[in-house]
Scaffold this motif. Sequence first.
Motif, mmCIF file in Angstrom:
data_model
loop_
_atom_site.group_PDB
_atom_site.id
_atom_site.type_symbol
_atom_site.label_atom_id
_atom_site.label_comp_id
_atom_site.label_asym_id
_atom_site.label_seq_id
_atom_site.Cartn_x
_atom_site.Cartn_y
_atom_site.Cartn_z
ATOM 1 N N PRO A 1 46.814 90.883 37.160
ATOM 2 C CA PRO A 1 46.550 92.088 36.052
ATOM 3 C C PRO A 1 45.269 92.610 36.570
ATOM 4 C CG PRO A 1 45.925 90.057 35.250
ATOM 5 C CD PRO A 1 46.639 89.854 36.549
ATOM 6 N N THR A 2 45.021 94.112 36.218
ATOM 7 C CA THR A 2 44.129 94.670 36.629
ATOM 8 C C THR A 2 42.654 93.986 35.999
ATOM 9 O OG1 THR A 2 45.174 96.935 36.530
ATOM 10 C CG2 THR A 2 42.795 96.927 36.574
ATOM 11 N N VAL A 3 41.550 94.140 36.962
ATOM 12 C CA VAL A 3 40.293 93.259 36.574
ATOM 13 C C VAL A 3 39.397 94.464 36.809
ATOM 14 C CG1 VAL A 3 41.437 90.883 36.860
ATOM 15 C CG2 VAL A 3 40.070 92.303 38.594
ATOM 16 N N SER A 4 38.022 93.952 36.056
ATOM 17 C CA SER A 4 36.879 94.868 36.436
ATOM 18 C C SER A 4 35.814 93.989 36.485
ATOM 19 C CB SER A 4 36.986 95.786 35.137
ATOM 20 O OG SER A 4 36.471 94.924 33.964
ATOM 21 N N GLY B 1 35.212 81.592 43.287
ATOM 22 C CA GLY B 1 33.883 82.068 43.072
ATOM 23 C C GLY B 1 33.776 82.155 41.183
ATOM 24 N N GLU B 2 32.682 82.421 40.911
ATOM 25 C CA GLU B 2 32.431 82.616 39.562
ATOM 26 C C GLU B 2 32.931 84.280 39.083
ATOM 27 O OE1 GLU B 2 29.657 84.956 41.880
ATOM 28 O OE2 GLU B 2 30.043 82.794 41.892
ATOM 29 N N ARG B 3 32.821 84.462 37.795
ATOM 30 C CA ARG B 3 33.086 85.664 37.245
ATOM 31 C C ARG B 3 31.811 86.705 37.662
ATOM 32 N NH1 ARG B 3 37.053 86.737 33.670
ATOM 33 N NH2 ARG B 3 38.207 84.841 32.960
ATOM 34 N N PRO B 4 31.824 87.604 38.333
ATOM 35 C CA PRO B 4 30.685 88.267 38.470
ATOM 36 C C PRO B 4 29.728 88.472 37.624
ATOM 37 C CG PRO B 4 32.438 89.202 39.916
ATOM 38 C CD PRO B 4 33.113 88.293 38.613
ATOM 39 N N ILE B 5 28.523 88.309 37.877
ATOM 40 C CA ILE B 5 27.516 88.320 36.667
ATOM 41 C C ILE B 5 26.993 89.573 36.997
ATOM 42 C CG2 ILE B 5 25.256 87.294 35.995
ATOM 43 C CD1 ILE B 5 26.176 84.818 38.001
ATOM 44 N N ALA B 6 26.938 90.362 35.738
ATOM 45 C CA ALA B 6 26.269 91.758 35.761
ATOM 46 C C ALA B 6 24.554 91.601 35.473
ATOM 47 C CB ALA B 6 26.691 92.565 34.579
ATOM 48 N N PRO B 7 23.960 92.432 35.977
ATOM 49 C CA PRO B 7 22.505 92.564 35.952
ATOM 50 C C PRO B 7 22.001 92.396 34.686
ATOM 51 C CG PRO B 7 23.236 94.159 37.307
ATOM 52 C CD PRO B 7 24.212 93.848 36.811
ATOM 53 N N ARG B 8 22.694 92.895 33.465
ATOM 54 C CA ARG B 8 22.362 92.555 32.163
ATOM 55 C C ARG B 8 23.681 92.638 31.210
ATOM 56 N NH1 ARG B 8 20.579 98.609 32.711
ATOM 57 N NH2 ARG B 8 22.104 99.934 31.909
ATOM 58 N N VAL C 1 47.261 90.489 58.360
ATOM 59 C CA VAL C 1 46.419 90.297 57.223
ATOM 60 C C VAL C 1 44.930 90.819 57.393
ATOM 61 C CG1 VAL C 1 45.646 88.059 57.416
ATOM 62 C CG2 VAL C 1 46.106 88.998 55.055
ATOM 63 N N GLY C 2 44.341 91.720 56.646
ATOM 64 C CA GLY C 2 43.111 91.950 56.588
ATOM 65 C C GLY C 2 42.725 93.046 57.443
ATOM 66 N N HIS C 3 43.711 94.072 57.941
ATOM 67 C CA HIS C 3 43.454 94.918 58.899
ATOM 68 C C HIS C 3 42.811 96.314 58.273
ATOM 69 C CE1 HIS C 3 45.305 93.440 62.738
ATOM 70 N NE2 HIS C 3 45.438 92.384 61.776
ATOM 71 N N HIS C 4 41.766 96.012 57.239
ATOM 72 C CA HIS C 4 41.031 97.197 56.724
ATOM 73 C C HIS C 4 39.879 96.396 56.016
ATOM 74 C CE1 HIS C 4 43.642 94.882 53.602
ATOM 75 N NE2 HIS C 4 42.714 94.982 52.784
ATOM 76 N N TRP C 5 38.937 97.159 55.762
ATOM 77 C CA TRP C 5 37.534 96.751 55.149
ATOM 78 C C TRP C 5 37.879 96.202 53.755
ATOM 79 C CZ3 TRP C 5 33.649 95.315 58.192
ATOM 80 C CH2 TRP C 5 33.418 95.814 59.148
ATOM 81 N N HIS C 6 37.357 94.808 53.523
ATOM 82 C CA HIS C 6 37.432 94.216 51.937
ATOM 83 C C HIS C 6 36.471 93.161 51.934
ATOM 84 C CE1 HIS C 6 40.036 92.013 54.517
ATOM 85 N NE2 HIS C 6 40.199 91.023 53.800
ATOM 86 N N THR C 7 36.430 92.579 50.616
ATOM 87 C CA THR C 7 35.800 91.448 50.317
ATOM 88 C C THR C 7 37.145 90.735 49.421
ATOM 89 O OG1 THR C 7 34.094 90.264 49.044
ATOM 90 C CG2 THR C 7 35.125 92.374 48.081
ATOM 91 N N ASP C 8 37.151 89.342 49.907
ATOM 92 C CA ASP C 8 38.502 88.772 49.573
ATOM 93 C C ASP C 8 38.659 88.748 47.897
ATOM 94 O OD1 ASP C 8 39.472 88.394 52.013
ATOM 95 O OD2 ASP C 8 38.489 86.467 52.362
ATOM 96 N N TRP C 9 39.632 88.962 47.548
ATOM 97 C CA TRP C 9 40.335 88.537 46.426
ATOM 98 C C TRP C 9 39.425 89.288 44.969
ATOM 99 C CZ3 TRP C 9 41.484 82.868 46.741
ATOM 100 C CH2 TRP C 9 42.398 82.544 47.798
ATOM 101 N N ALA C 10 39.018 90.573 45.188
ATOM 102 C CA ALA C 10 38.321 91.364 44.315
ATOM 103 C C ALA C 10 39.243 91.687 43.144
ATOM 104 C CB ALA C 10 37.714 92.564 44.766
ATOM 105 N N TYR C 11 40.541 91.575 43.394
ATOM 106 C CA TYR C 11 41.491 91.869 42.359
ATOM 107 C C TYR C 11 41.900 90.523 41.227
ATOM 108 C CZ TYR C 11 44.417 89.083 45.672
ATOM 109 O OH TYR C 11 44.810 88.042 46.517
ATOM 110 N N LYS C 12 41.015 89.453 41.625
ATOM 111 C CA LYS C 12 41.264 88.430 40.581
ATOM 112 C C LYS C 12 40.053 88.366 39.705
ATOM 113 C CE LYS C 12 43.617 85.029 43.564
ATOM 114 N NZ LYS C 12 43.583 83.743 44.006
ATOM 115 N N ALA C 13 39.963 87.733 38.427
ATOM 116 C CA ALA C 13 38.862 87.780 37.693
ATOM 117 C C ALA C 13 37.774 87.059 38.219
ATOM 118 C CB ALA C 13 39.380 87.139 36.216
ATOM 119 N N ARG C 14 38.137 85.977 38.960
ATOM 120 C CA ARG C 14 37.042 85.385 39.785
ATOM 121 C C ARG C 14 37.015 85.448 41.035
ATOM 122 N NH1 ARG C 14 36.570 79.191 37.155
ATOM 123 N NH2 ARG C 14 35.033 79.173 38.652
#
Length: 294
Positions: A184-187, A278-285, A101-114
Amino acid sequence: MTLDWNTRPLSPHIGCEVLNADVRRLSPALKDLTEALIYTHHMLVFRDQDLTPAELLDFTRLLGEIDGSHVQSEFTHPEYPDIFVISNTQREGRPFGTKMVGHHWHTDWAYKARPASFTLLYGAEVPARPHHTLFASQRRVYEQLTEEEKADLRGRQAFYRYEKTHGVKHWYAPLTEAQKAMTPTVSHPMLRIHPGTGKEGLFVNRADCVGVSGMSEEEGVAMVDALVERIVDPAHVYAHPWRPRDLVMWDNRVLLHAATPYDMENDRRLIYRTTTLGERPIAPRPEVAEPLAG
């Protein structure tokens, strides 16, 4: 309560070794000092921890709500389903966890809304021969961006889909309809505000990125690829050499990480992984995500 810890930075941008700590002694002071250190160093190594699975969960809960919604739930601990098992060992004659598992560069669970905030790995058994986990800092590259680059990224979101990263894991079974429904796809904003420090930082993940707002899919993925290549410049990577009973913890909002290969046939490895929600990522604005360009 004062904690008498000895600490030592591990590299210029990443990591702090913590000695004389016992994370089983839960207290507000333990939480406060752990958070202060990880917000400064982004990754911590607590040496010589004697933890049961239940004690690992207790420490994880001290730091935040555990996210136990594992897509690959077949690899979780049978008695402690909030623990994901990474191992080439067996239990009652059957494989215990997943070997790879994880044999590539990544941050965990970016595919989740949180996405994940903290990830913790406990090395119950580690290979006797050198074995590493790699870490690279998104903050380092953010600080090198020009003001024009930052201004451009503040208006963009990246799109993430679990099916993309799962598709390259040929040792996994195809996703079920239930697993697809979970992912599902998230942004997420490509620059985000860290809730613990208030600082703006870069946040990208190549493994499951399927595009960037305002760009074609090819252009967006290429932009993220180029940023990740800057982040994982070998000159700035910290390679953590595992020792038995290491408890390694990092902040997914700042770091990318990658596992390295080991001799699965001859070296035993048993790692317990927990993750905080984690939280839903907070945009700068405030901004509204544009649709993914065709």
